[in-house]
Design a protein around this motif. Structure first.
Motif, PDB file in Angstrom:
ATOM      1  N   ARG A 199      -2.245  -5.959  -7.270  1.00 34.37           N
ATOM      2  CA  ARG A 199      -3.045  -5.912  -6.036  1.00 34.37           C
ATOM      3  C   ARG A 199      -2.681  -7.043  -5.084  1.00 34.37           C
ATOM      4  O   ARG A 199      -2.662  -6.847  -3.875  1.00 34.37           O
ATOM      5  N   CYS A 232       0.227  -8.446  -4.758  1.00 35.62           N
ATOM      6  CA  CYS A 232       1.505  -8.092  -4.135  1.00 35.62           C
ATOM      7  C   CYS A 232       1.337  -6.956  -3.129  1.00 35.62           C
ATOM      8  O   CYS A 232       2.011  -6.943  -2.094  1.00 35.62           O
ATOM      9  N   ALA A 233       0.428  -6.022  -3.393  1.00 37.04           N
ATOM     10  CA  ALA A 233       0.155  -4.959  -2.416  1.00 37.04           C
ATOM     11  C   ALA A 233      -0.415  -5.553  -1.130  1.00 37.04           C
ATOM     12  O   ALA A 233      -0.041  -5.130  -0.023  1.00 37.04           O
ATOM     13  N   LEU A 234      -1.322  -6.524  -1.249  1.00 39.34           N
ATOM     14  CA  LEU A 234      -1.852  -7.201  -0.062  1.00 39.34           C
ATOM     15  C   LEU A 234      -0.726  -7.873   0.719  1.00 39.34           C
ATOM     16  O   LEU A 234      -0.652  -7.762   1.951  1.00 39.34           O
ATOM     17  N   ASP A 281       2.433  -7.099   0.705  1.00 40.82           N
ATOM     18  CA  ASP A 281       3.268  -6.054   1.307  1.00 40.82           C
ATOM     19  C   ASP A 281       2.669  -5.541   2.617  1.00 40.82           C
ATOM     20  O   ASP A 281       3.398  -5.130   3.523  1.00 40.82           O
ATOM     21  N   GLN A 282       1.343  -5.549   2.712  1.00 43.52           N
ATOM     22  CA  GLN A 282       0.643  -5.073   3.906  1.00 43.52           C
ATOM     23  C   GLN A 282       0.471  -6.171   4.953  1.00 43.52           C
ATOM     24  O   GLN A 282      -0.190  -5.971   5.966  1.00 43.52           O
ATOM     25  N   GLY A 283       1.026  -7.347   4.677  1.00 38.07           N
ATOM     26  CA  GLY A 283       0.905  -8.463   5.609  1.00 38.07           C
ATOM     27  C   GLY A 283      -0.435  -9.171   5.544  1.00 38.07           C
ATOM     28  O   GLY A 283      -0.763  -9.981   6.415  1.00 38.07           O
ATOM     29  N   GLU A 284      -1.200  -8.911   4.498  1.00 35.81           N
ATOM     30  CA  GLU A 284      -2.509  -9.546   4.300  1.00 35.81           C
ATOM     31  C   GLU A 284      -2.337 -10.814   3.475  1.00 35.81           C
ATOM     32  O   GLU A 284      -1.414 -10.923   2.669  1.00 35.81           O
TER      33      GLU A 284
END
Length: 173
Positions: free
Chosen positions: A38, A40-42, A44-47
């Motif tokens: 999660r 890394c997903a954030l 990836d989304q620029g978060e």
């Protein structure tokens, strides 16, 4: 082999070598594989990540629910290699220390050397004793993951062993 009494904020400056006993105090975050995915997903989304990575220490643990009167339940380490796909990225973003059990991949060790990070090991199977060194616990992200949510802990004299130092010296080789 030496004994080093350290605060998390000092880890980058201290001469800690593989085999040294580290008595660690300060703020540490828990995160296991579901939380790493999660994070890394954030990214990836620029978060931003759910906690500041620069100079942070992550404990690969999924603590059990706290019994009455204590801040946390059993809190032993989990197998660190499950986080190896994510660790180099987090190290490159400033992570200073990882805490778990077991060996790490070549990619993680290379990222540790590149970033001056440490890998410390906690004693597996001693989670009920380890919780005595944790004075505060707060869920900071992903509460729906239950025991795998990200928690902010306050360690007080938590006993660890430096398993891989910032020069890639390792107790596993």
């Amino acid at each position: 082999m030496a004994e080093v009494i350290a605060d998390v904020r000092e880890l980058r400056e201290l001469p800690i070598a593989a085999g040294d006993r580290v008595i660690l105090s300060g703020t540490v975050y828990t995160a296991r594989d579901a939380a790493h995915k999660r994070i890394c997903a954030l990214l990836d989304q620029g978060e931003p990540p759910p906690f500041p990575l620069e100079g942070a220490a992550v404990y690969y643990a999924g603590p059990t629910q706290a019994p009455p009167g204590l801040p946390i339940g059993s809190c032993g380490p989990t197998t660190s290699s499950r986080m190896d796909p994510y660790a180099p990225r987090l190290l490159d973003l400033g992570l200073a220390c990882m805490i778990g059990k077991g060996n790490r991949s070549r990619e993680v060790v290379d990222a540790m050397v590149r970033n001056g990070a440490l890998y410390l090991c906690a004693i597996g199977g001693a989670g009920a004793l380890a919780c005595r060194c944790i004075k505060e616990c707060e869920v900071v992200a992903f509460p729906e993951l239950g025991c795998e949510s990200i928690k902010r802990l306050r360690f007080e004299r938590f006993p660890l062993i430096c398993a891989i130092d910032r020069s890639a010296r390792s107790l596993f080789i």
